[in-house]
Design an enzyme around this catalytic site. Structure first.
Site, PDB file in Angstrom:
ATOM      1  N   SER A   1     -24.410  85.675  92.031  1.00 58.57           N
ATOM      2  CA  SER A   1     -24.652  84.693  90.643  1.00 58.57           C
ATOM      3  C   SER A   1     -23.597  83.569  90.883  1.00 58.57           C
ATOM      4  O   SER A   1     -22.703  83.728  91.724  1.00 58.57           O
ATOM      5  CB  SER A   1     -24.417  85.430  89.564  1.00 58.57           C
ATOM      6  N   SER A   2     -23.370  82.689  90.053  1.00 54.96           N
ATOM      7  CA  SER A   2     -22.144  81.762  90.006  1.00 54.96           C
ATOM      8  C   SER A   2     -22.473  80.643  91.280  1.00 54.96           C
ATOM      9  O   SER A   2     -21.453  80.341  91.588  1.00 54.96           O
ATOM     10  CB  SER A   2     -21.026  82.256  89.663  1.00 54.96           C
TER      11      SER A   2
ATOM     12  N   ILE B   1     -25.874  73.613  87.909  1.00 61.32           N
ATOM     13  CA  ILE B   1     -25.348  72.202  88.396  1.00 61.32           C
ATOM     14  C   ILE B   1     -26.788  71.561  89.169  1.00 61.32           C
ATOM     15  O   ILE B   1     -26.765  70.456  89.254  1.00 61.32           O
ATOM     16  CB  ILE B   1     -24.111  72.092  89.305  1.00 61.32           C
TER      17      ILE B   1
ATOM     18  N   ASP C   1     -19.677  72.472  98.727  1.00 65.49           N
ATOM     19  CA  ASP C   1     -18.464  72.308  97.376  1.00 65.49           C
ATOM     20  C   ASP C   1     -18.121  70.875  97.340  1.00 65.49           C
ATOM     21  O   ASP C   1     -17.815  70.159  98.388  1.00 65.49           O
ATOM     22  CB  ASP C   1     -17.155  73.196  97.810  1.00 65.49           C
ATOM     23  N   ALA C   2     -18.204  70.281  96.136  1.00 65.19           N
ATOM     24  CA  ALA C   2     -17.957  69.097  96.098  1.00 65.19           C
ATOM     25  C   ALA C   2     -16.491  68.681  95.298  1.00 65.19           C
ATOM     26  O   ALA C   2     -16.127  69.692  94.558  1.00 65.19           O
ATOM     27  CB  ALA C   2     -19.192  68.388  95.198  1.00 65.19           C
TER      28      ALA C   2
ATOM     29  N   CYS D   1     -11.962  73.049  65.231  1.00 67.37           N
ATOM     30  CA  CYS D   1     -12.388  74.099  64.569  1.00 67.37           C
ATOM     31  C   CYS D   1     -11.154  75.068  64.021  1.00 67.37           C
ATOM     32  O   CYS D   1     -10.579  74.597  63.218  1.00 67.37           O
ATOM     33  CB  CYS D   1     -13.384  75.043  65.430  1.00 67.37           C
TER      34      CYS D   1
ATOM     35  N   HIS E   1     -16.924  70.532  66.465  1.00 69.60           N
ATOM     36  CA  HIS E   1     -16.560  70.700  67.797  1.00 69.60           C
ATOM     37  C   HIS E   1     -16.972  69.508  68.436  1.00 69.60           C
ATOM     38  O   HIS E   1     -18.271  69.211  69.072  1.00 69.60           O
ATOM     39  CB  HIS E   1     -17.366  72.010  68.472  1.00 69.60           C
TER      40      HIS E   1
ATOM     41  N   GLU F   1     -16.113  68.131  71.100  1.00 67.17           N
ATOM     42  CA  GLU F   1     -16.337  68.115  72.806  1.00 67.17           C
ATOM     43  C   GLU F   1     -17.829  68.482  73.051  1.00 67.17           C
ATOM     44  O   GLU F   1     -18.106  68.010  74.412  1.00 67.17           O
ATOM     45  CB  GLU F   1     -15.326  69.293  73.169  1.00 67.17           C
TER      46      GLU F   1
END
Length: 535
Positions: free
Chosen positions: A13-14, A19, A241-242, A381, A507, A509
């Protein structure tokens, strides 16, 4: 007819499925297509709202108040769309819906089974996403990895969709890992081969394989993968990998991934114009200045817990040709004795949202340091609530002032439950969630940031500023610069005699974009840069 793209993952996973999906969405949008995107999570929780950030990272809130996976943040930032409650589906939601239908008698006394009832419900969620948004293309990311027991109903459902609507309307993209074995000095394709074999055993033949790798993938290796996985060599896409996430769409475009997708789905839209996006990536790669901001939180060991906050800081930095370095400060370690040592070398201090009492006193110490030393400060918050408590304690002299969430017996409940929350017992989905209006007071930092009288921001909270303390705090220079339109709820606070001290109950963001920074973050970073230059 709406086209459907499914993104699955294998090996581990991950891998960056989110992306990859978001980057493809950006490429298709820039071809003039109306794109929507969703994430299916196989866990049994109804949503991640009550899950620990250590388990799941941040909870991303949509305009309509859905508590969702952090990948939706990537989707919104990359594709620049506002998603909704249909954009995140969990096993818990699916089973809950099916069980409610069974109780209502909608299955006419039949035996309710995984196939067809659960799979039909999953398919309906895929189709509904397209219907609700009138999308040309729906991209659906399936969480987890192929082979997980939890994922099987989702994979079966997306297999059936191809039979339901035809192969020209469905595409499968599989993301895998090609590990590099340092000791042997070579990369191994076997895990990818096994992952694709597992996927094919479930009836799904991937059309594109995206391989995550540290090293370049040779043409021979691509040929080998194409042979064993039964796909075109050109459909083996390398995902190295970027140096910045925002470079990924350009990398995929260079390998013609969006063209392969359009060819398969019979979409004849013109090539994506990525001129603006390329300019953004070039800007990100060549930032000439730096500023350092302390993020004082309690989940700093898992930075995904604050991923939207960090991205919003970066977006603001891009506007000023500045690389924003985040200094992670564990709030539990902050004391009056060491606060200068921990945050004294930073240009601004940010205290993000959170729940519970752990790390609260450390955050209050950091807020006091920012107020007394004129360091630019942004509270979000819980950060806004603690800024109010700090002011009450140290300026008004209200010893023991607190939030009733943290200390129900506090003599001065500066922060208290929203009236409508008094009788709420369930924790899940019962917060004040989603987009609400905020009326700004003129001649304040908040108004200067937005330059509008009313703004809309996303919320996720149960507690609110206690209005009985408003008059006394205002007398001492505490400014209520943003409220609900009826003036009842405090949304933004500021401190008068301070270069830039602003905190918001919402929030901010969550709505920041790489090419359009959120106004409060924009002005906070500007104030931090000014602070650095004045030292």
């Amino acid at each position: 007819m709406t086209k459907y793209i499914f993104v699955t993952g294998g090996v581990v996973s991950s891998l960056g499925k989110g992306i990859t999906a978001a980057s493809l969405g950006r490429l298709l949008k820039n071809r003039g297509l109306n794109v929507t995107i969703q994430k299916f999570d196989p866990y049994i929780n109804v949503d991640p709202g009550t899950m620990s950030p250590y388990q799941h990272g941040e909870v991303f809130v949509t305009d309509d108040g859905a508590e969702t996976d952090l990948d939706l943040g990537h989707y919104e930032r990359f594709i620049d769309i506002n998603l909704n409650k249909y954009s995140n589906v969990t096993t818990g939601k699916i089973y809950s819906s099916v069980l409610q239908k069974e109780r209502r008698g909608e299955y006419l006394g039949g035996t309710v089974q995984v196939i067809p009832h659960i799979t039909n419900e999953i398919k309906e969620r895929v189709y509904r996403s397209g219907r609700e948004t009138n999308a040309d293309v729906v991209i659906t990311e399936i969480g987890g990895t192929v082979g997980d027991i939890e994922s099987l109903p989702f994979l079966e459902a997306i297999r059936q969709i191809k039979s339901d609507i035809g192969r020209d309307n469905v595409m499968y993209i599989h993301c895998t890992l090609i590990p590099y074995l340092k000791a042997a000095g070579e990369m191994k394709t076997k895990p990818t081969q096994h992952s694709v074999k597992e996927l094919r055993s479930l009836g799904i033949q991937p059309n594109i394989i995206v391989v995550r790798t540290e090293m370049p993938v040779s043409q021979d290796m691509k040929d080998k993968l194409a042979l064993f996985c039964d796909i075109d060599t050109k459909a083996v896409i390398e995902a190295r990998d970027a140096d910045t996430l925002y470079a990924v769409p350009l990398s995929l475009q260079e390998q013609n991934m969006d063209q392969i997708v359009c060819d398969h789905l019979k979409l004849d839209n013109p090539a994506a114009d990525m001129t603006e996006w390329t300019a953004l990536v070039n800007k990100v790669r060549n930032l000439s200045k730096k500023t350092k901001i302390a993020l004082v939180g309690k989940y700093v060991e898992l930075q995904d817990a604050y991923i939207s906050v960090v991205e919003a800081l970066r977006h603001a930095g891009y506007s000023f040709d500045t690389d924003v370095e985040v200094k992670w400060v564990n709030a539990e370690h902050v004391t009056a004795e060491n606060v200068k040592e921990l945050v004294g070398d930073t240009d601004g201090i940010l205290v993000p949202g959170g729940f519970g009492d752990r790390g609260v006193e450390g955050k209050i110490v950091a807020i006091q340091y920012a107020r007394e030393n004129k360091v630019p400060f942004l509270g979000i918050c819980l950060g806004m609530q603690l800024a109010s408590i700090e002011f009450a304690r140290n300026v008004l002299g209200l010893e023991g002032a607190n939030s009733s969430e943290i200390n129900p017996d506090t003599p001065y409940a500066i922060i208290d439950l929203l009236p409508e929350q008094k009788d709420v017992e369930d924790l899940g989905g019962t917060l004040r969630l989603g987009l609400y209006p905020c009326k700004l007071a003129e001649e304040t930092n908040a108004y200067n940031a937005y330059n509008e009288p009313v703004v809309y921001e996303r919320h996720r909270h149960r507690y609110e500023f206690n209005n009985q303390f408003r008059p006394d705090m205002e007398k001492e220079g505490f400014v209520f610069s943003g409220t609900s339109p009826d003036g009842r709820l405090v949304e933004i606070i500021e401190i008068k005699d301070h270069p830039w001290f602003v905190a918001a109950q919402f929030h901010p963001e969550l709505v920041s974009r790489p090419n359009r920074p959120q106004p409060l973050f924009h002005d906070f970073v500007r104030a931090s840069i000014t602070n650095k230059e004045s030292k």
